[in-house]
Design a protein around this motif. Structure first.
Motif, mmCIF file in Angstrom:
data_model
loop_
_atom_site.group_PDB
_atom_site.id
_atom_site.type_symbol
_atom_site.label_atom_id
_atom_site.label_comp_id
_atom_site.label_asym_id
_atom_site.label_seq_id
_atom_site.Cartn_x
_atom_site.Cartn_y
_atom_site.Cartn_z
ATOM 1 N N GLY A 19 0.822 -1.165 -0.017
ATOM 2 C CA GLY A 19 -0.065 -0.128 -0.049
ATOM 3 C C GLY A 19 0.741 1.349 0.075
ATOM 4 N N VAL A 20 1.984 1.433 -1.004
ATOM 5 C CA VAL A 20 2.633 2.401 -1.015
ATOM 6 C C VAL A 20 1.947 3.906 -1.631
ATOM 7 C CG1 VAL A 20 4.882 3.478 -1.713
ATOM 8 C CG2 VAL A 20 4.797 1.134 -1.107
ATOM 9 N N VAL A 21 1.817 4.863 -0.866
ATOM 10 C CA VAL A 21 1.370 5.985 -1.175
ATOM 11 C C VAL A 21 2.608 6.752 -1.948
ATOM 12 C CG1 VAL A 21 0.338 8.314 -0.623
ATOM 13 C CG2 VAL A 21 -0.432 6.020 0.408
ATOM 14 N N PRO A 22 2.424 7.151 -2.979
ATOM 15 C CA PRO A 22 3.811 7.796 -3.840
ATOM 16 C C PRO A 22 4.138 9.256 -3.199
ATOM 17 C CG PRO A 22 2.136 7.125 -5.569
ATOM 18 C CD PRO A 22 1.385 6.784 -4.106
ATOM 19 N N GLY A 43 7.934 1.481 3.105
ATOM 20 C CA GLY A 43 7.131 2.710 3.578
ATOM 21 C C GLY A 43 5.676 2.551 2.943
ATOM 22 N N GLY A 44 5.005 1.325 3.162
ATOM 23 C CA GLY A 44 3.424 1.159 2.902
ATOM 24 C C GLY A 44 2.580 1.819 3.960
ATOM 25 N N SER A 45 1.460 1.948 3.524
ATOM 26 C CA SER A 45 0.397 2.767 4.253
ATOM 27 C C SER A 45 -0.959 1.766 4.247
ATOM 28 C CB SER A 45 0.079 4.123 3.725
ATOM 29 O OG SER A 45 1.344 5.010 3.745
ATOM 30 N N PRO A 46 -1.873 2.114 5.019
ATOM 31 C CA PRO A 46 -3.227 1.406 5.254
ATOM 32 C C PRO A 46 -3.984 1.698 3.911
ATOM 33 C CG PRO A 46 -2.650 2.357 7.137
ATOM 34 C CD PRO A 46 -1.742 2.910 6.438
ATOM 35 N N ALA A 47 -4.789 0.861 3.365
ATOM 36 C CA ALA A 47 -5.729 0.825 2.343
ATOM 37 C C ALA A 47 -6.459 2.460 2.387
ATOM 38 C CB ALA A 47 -6.621 -0.272 2.297
ATOM 39 N N ASN A 48 -6.521 2.865 1.144
ATOM 40 C CA ASN A 48 -7.538 4.061 1.287
ATOM 41 C C ASN A 48 -6.702 5.330 2.033
ATOM 42 O OD1 ASN A 48 -9.523 2.675 -0.328
ATOM 43 N ND2 ASN A 48 -10.270 2.055 1.487
ATOM 44 N N SER A 49 -5.444 5.381 2.320
ATOM 45 C CA SER A 49 -4.807 6.343 2.876
ATOM 46 C C SER A 49 -4.782 7.852 1.890
ATOM 47 C CB SER A 49 -3.425 5.846 3.074
ATOM 48 O OG SER A 49 -3.056 5.047 3.900
ATOM 49 N N PRO A 50 -4.670 8.836 2.649
ATOM 50 C CA PRO A 50 -4.793 10.156 1.835
ATOM 51 C C PRO A 50 -3.546 10.333 1.197
ATOM 52 C CG PRO A 50 -4.441 10.494 4.268
ATOM 53 C CD PRO A 50 -4.701 9.147 4.123
ATOM 54 N N ASP A 51 -3.611 11.168 0.101
ATOM 55 C CA ASP A 51 -2.324 11.838 -0.722
ATOM 56 C C ASP A 51 -1.307 12.165 0.286
ATOM 57 O OD1 ASP A 51 -0.743 13.909 -2.381
ATOM 58 O OD2 ASP A 51 -1.492 12.254 -3.685
ATOM 59 N N THR A 54 -1.328 15.711 1.587
ATOM 60 C CA THR A 54 -2.061 16.339 2.644
ATOM 61 C C THR A 54 -1.215 16.340 3.892
ATOM 62 O OG1 THR A 54 -2.595 13.851 3.360
ATOM 63 C CG2 THR A 54 -3.932 15.136 1.659
ATOM 64 N N GLY A 55 -0.254 15.706 4.112
ATOM 65 C CA GLY A 55 0.541 15.459 5.237
ATOM 66 C C GLY A 55 0.072 14.890 6.321
ATOM 67 N N GLU A 56 -1.069 13.936 5.727
ATOM 68 C CA GLU A 56 -1.381 13.100 6.789
ATOM 69 C C GLU A 56 -1.508 11.573 6.558
ATOM 70 O OE1 GLU A 56 -5.862 14.375 6.715
ATOM 71 O OE2 GLU A 56 -5.157 16.262 7.742
ATOM 72 N N THR A 57 -0.631 11.258 5.578
ATOM 73 C CA THR A 57 -0.248 9.889 5.508
ATOM 74 C C THR A 57 0.469 9.202 6.614
ATOM 75 O OG1 THR A 57 -0.277 10.421 3.125
ATOM 76 C CG2 THR A 57 0.565 8.085 3.676
ATOM 77 N N LYS A 58 -0.132 8.185 6.920
ATOM 78 C CA LYS A 58 0.677 7.147 8.186
ATOM 79 C C LYS A 58 1.080 5.812 7.412
ATOM 80 C CE LYS A 58 -0.971 10.253 11.087
ATOM 81 N NZ LYS A 58 -0.038 11.453 11.314
ATOM 82 N N ARG A 124 14.130 16.180 9.026
ATOM 83 C CA ARG A 124 13.558 16.541 7.847
ATOM 84 C C ARG A 124 12.969 18.217 8.074
ATOM 85 N NH1 ARG A 124 7.881 15.836 6.628
ATOM 86 N NH2 ARG A 124 7.379 16.440 4.484
ATOM 87 N N ALA A 125 12.934 18.714 7.007
ATOM 88 C CA ALA A 125 12.325 20.166 6.921
ATOM 89 C C ALA A 125 10.931 19.695 7.115
ATOM 90 C CB ALA A 125 12.652 20.702 5.755
ATOM 91 N N ARG A 126 10.000 20.839 7.522
ATOM 92 C CA ARG A 126 8.795 20.524 7.913
ATOM 93 C C ARG A 126 7.937 20.846 6.426
ATOM 94 N NH1 ARG A 126 7.747 17.011 10.823
ATOM 95 N NH2 ARG A 126 9.878 16.652 10.093
ATOM 96 N N SER A 127 8.234 21.185 5.479
ATOM 97 C CA SER A 127 7.356 21.682 4.289
ATOM 98 C C SER A 127 6.924 20.098 3.760
ATOM 99 C CB SER A 127 7.988 22.238 3.174
ATOM 100 O OG SER A 127 7.347 22.369 2.146
ATOM 101 N N VAL A 128 5.882 19.809 3.405
ATOM 102 C CA VAL A 128 5.401 18.689 2.912
ATOM 103 C C VAL A 128 5.987 18.181 1.475
ATOM 104 C CG1 VAL A 128 3.395 19.601 1.526
ATOM 105 C CG2 VAL A 128 3.165 17.252 2.365
ATOM 106 N N THR A 129 6.731 19.209 0.896
ATOM 107 C CA THR A 129 7.187 19.018 -0.652
ATOM 108 C C THR A 129 8.684 18.564 -0.330
ATOM 109 O OG1 THR A 129 7.794 21.380 -0.847
ATOM 110 C CG2 THR A 129 5.771 20.277 -1.667
ATOM 111 N N THR A 130 9.309 18.779 0.950
ATOM 112 C CA THR A 130 10.666 18.426 1.269
ATOM 113 C C THR A 130 10.900 16.783 0.933
ATOM 114 O OG1 THR A 130 10.395 18.020 3.520
ATOM 115 C CG2 THR A 130 11.046 20.211 2.604
ATOM 116 N N VAL A 131 12.260 16.505 0.511
ATOM 117 C CA VAL A 131 12.591 14.994 0.232
ATOM 118 C C VAL A 131 14.009 14.775 0.724
ATOM 119 C CG1 VAL A 131 11.213 14.621 -1.758
ATOM 120 C CG2 VAL A 131 13.490 15.568 -1.865
ATOM 121 N N ASN A 132 14.313 13.681 1.524
ATOM 122 C CA ASN A 132 15.490 13.061 1.964
ATOM 123 C C ASN A 132 16.135 12.413 0.802
ATOM 124 O OD1 ASN A 132 15.417 14.624 4.166
ATOM 125 N ND2 ASN A 132 14.428 12.887 5.546
ATOM 126 N N ILE A 133 17.140 12.494 0.284
ATOM 127 C CA ILE A 133 17.685 11.796 -0.925
ATOM 128 C C ILE A 133 18.986 11.140 -0.385
ATOM 129 C CG2 ILE A 133 18.499 11.865 -3.171
ATOM 130 C CD1 ILE A 133 16.589 14.600 -3.304
#
Length: 299
Positions: A19-22, A43-51, A54-58, A124-133
């Motif tokens: 259940g990986v959310v991109p 880094g999988g997530s439960p079914a029907n997880s938000p995008d 949203t910053g709410e993916t678990k 990690r930076a707090r912005s939702v668009t940040t990435v660790n590479i």
């Protein structure tokens, strides 16, 4: 794939199975082989997880998944961490093997054989668009993680039973190193790597233990490094190749070149972000649309 004949041994659809959310730029991480295990950041997530935006993916406990390297069977899974673009590594620290994964939100330390989390270091930076590479960088019992979206770098010391901070960038100091897509290279106590993004980037050398800037070369901007025979082969993002001597005192450029074809046009076009690979005297260099092989052994 089997190395001997190139035939498929097994395959797993991790996005479907876990259940990986991109993430912001999709999902990208290279697995690592440790003994009979293939350890992957899933880094999988439960079914029907938000995008992810949203910053709410678990997570669903599949932050790290270990597969039997021969059969693909799942041997263990651990952590609710979401995936990043960094690749997990395994290193010997204090005489024992330690798994390290720089996930979307933190550096995770784990026992690679038993599949148990040993520590978590948020970074990690707090912005939702940040990435660790970048991959974690290990030097003895020190581990560095770095990102380019404003937070910068953190160095911790791994100790039996936990970790302790050594130094870190942040609001109280200038950012010493903000590594983007190329993992810095450690040589004899010093770290060499690109800092920042695009036209504002520069190549830097820092004292890893002290957190001290040794030198900066803004003219090199963003580049990737390959360490060989006391030198770095540096490929700039716009396609220039340089040979740089390992030197903590200054940026010691030995030579540089732009690879050109028979019509004098540049063979490597921007963005060139893959580190050059050297094997048996042949240098492989990749740009946006071409792979070039150059013979570097003199006649």
């Amino acid at each position: 794939m089997r190395a001997a004949d190139g035939k498929l041994a097994w395959s797993k659809d991790t996005a479907r199975d876990f259940g990986v959310v991109p993430n912001f730029f999709g999902v990208g991480s290279t697995p690592v082989v440790e003994g009979d295990l293939l350890i992957a950041m899933v880094g999988g997530s439960p079914a029907n997880s938000p995008d992810i935006m949203t910053g709410e993916t678990k997570g669903n406990g599949s932050g790290i998944v270990a597969f039997d390297k021969r059969t693909g069977d799942v041997k263990y899974r651990l952590s609710d961490e979401l995936a990043s673009y960094s690749s997990p590594i395994v290193a010997t620290i204090n005489g024992r093997r330690c798994g390290l994964a720089f996930t979307r939100d933190a550096l995770l330390g784990f026992d690679p054989a038993a599949g148990k989390v040993e520590f978590r270091h948020p970074w990690r930076a707090r912005s939702v668009t940040t990435v660790n590479i970048c991959n974690p960088v290990v030097a003895g019992d020190l581990v560095l993680v770095s990102e380019a979206y404003g937070v910068g770098s953190s160095v911790i010391r791994v100790k039996p039973g936990g970790v302790e901070p050594v130094w870190e960038d942040g609001r109280k100091r200038d950012r010493l190193l903000m590594a983007y897509w190329n993992t810095p290279i450690h040589v004899d106590g010093y770290l060499y790597g690109s800092n920042g993004m695009g036209g504002d980037a520069d190549l830097r050398c820092i004292d890893l233990a002290k957190g001290k800037l040794m030198w900066s070369a803004p003219e090199l901007r963003q580049c990737s490094l390959t360490w060989v025979d006391g030198h770095f082969i540096a490929l700039s993002e716009e396609g220039t190749l340089r040979l740089i001597k390992v030197n903590p005192e200054r940026c010691d450029v030995v030579s540089q070149a732009v690879l050109k074809g028979k019509d004098a046009s540049a063979l490597i076009e921007s963005p060139a972000r893959a580190a050059p690979v050297l094997s048996h005297g042949l240098l492989y260099v990749r740009g946006t649309n071409r792979l070039v092989c150059v013979e570097v052994i003199p006649p």
